[in-house]
Design an enzyme around this catalytic site. Structure first.
Site, short mmCIF file in Angstrom:
data_model
loop_
_atom_site.label_atom_id
_atom_site.label_comp_id
_atom_site.label_asym_id
_atom_site.label_seq_id
_atom_site.Cartn_x
_atom_site.Cartn_y
_atom_site.Cartn_z
CG HIS A 50 -2.02 -0.98 1.18
ND1 HIS A 50 -3.12 -0.89 2.00
CD2 HIS A 50 -2.21 -2.07 0.40
CE1 HIS A 50 -3.94 -1.90 1.74
NE2 HIS A 50 -3.41 -2.63 0.78
CD GLU A 81 -1.96 4.23 3.41
OE1 GLU A 81 -3.12 4.48 3.79
OE2 GLU A 81 -1.70 3.42 2.49
CB CYS A 138 -6.61 -0.31 5.25
SG CYS A 138 -4.89 -0.90 5.11
CB CYS A 194 -2.00 1.60 6.22
SG CYS A 194 -1.62 0.83 4.62
#
Length: 146
Positions: free
Chosen positions: A46, A48, A76, A79
């Site tokens: 992801h 992040e 999410c 993260c």
């Protein structure tokens, strides 16, 4: 946030969901990342996570105290956990994520008092632009699949 949006567009060009993130320390970008789970065959890729990894390498420290994370989409759970473990001081995000967002959209992990680290979180920065980018991406994807 504008740099995070630019990174989100880079992800989109690669066929990834357009999410971008930057880590900032004292007004200087020290980490950049964008979504790449498809290209990397990695469910943890992801934006992040990529930005946190980049910043940790740049600062030679797995802890990022005093750093801020700017991301185009509400984090999410995965993260958020990484953000807390990295000791990020502040998170700023653009669009809310009604399906997996953990700053109140689904749950509020950042508000769980029993957790040992708490970041200041601000949502809605350039929200319309960030949301439009995602909406257009998914509309185009649906159009192509018909």
């Amino acid at each position: 946030m504008r740099e995070a949006m630019s990174l989100a567009r880079a992800a989109e060009c690669l066929g990834e969901v357009p999410v971008g993130a930057v880590v900032v320390l004292n007004g200087v970008i020290v980490g950049r990342g964008f979504n790449s789970p498809i290209g990397e065959s990695d469910p943890t890729a992801h934006a992040e996570i990529a930005a946190l990894r980049d910043a940790a390498r740049a600062l030679d420290n797995y802890r990022l105290p005093g750093c801020e994370l700017f991301v185009t989409l509400e984090p999410c759970a995965m993260c958020a956990g990484a953000i807390m473990h990295a000791r990020i001081s502040r998170v700023v995000y653009g669009a809310r994520d009604p399906k997996t967002g953990v700053h109140g959209s689904v749950v509020d992990l950042f508000g769980v008092e029993r957790l040992n680290h708490h970041a200041q979180v601000e949502g809605g920065v350039l929200a319309e632009e960030c949301s439009a980018m995602l909406s257009q991406f998914f509309a185009e994807r649906r159009r192509k699949s018909q």
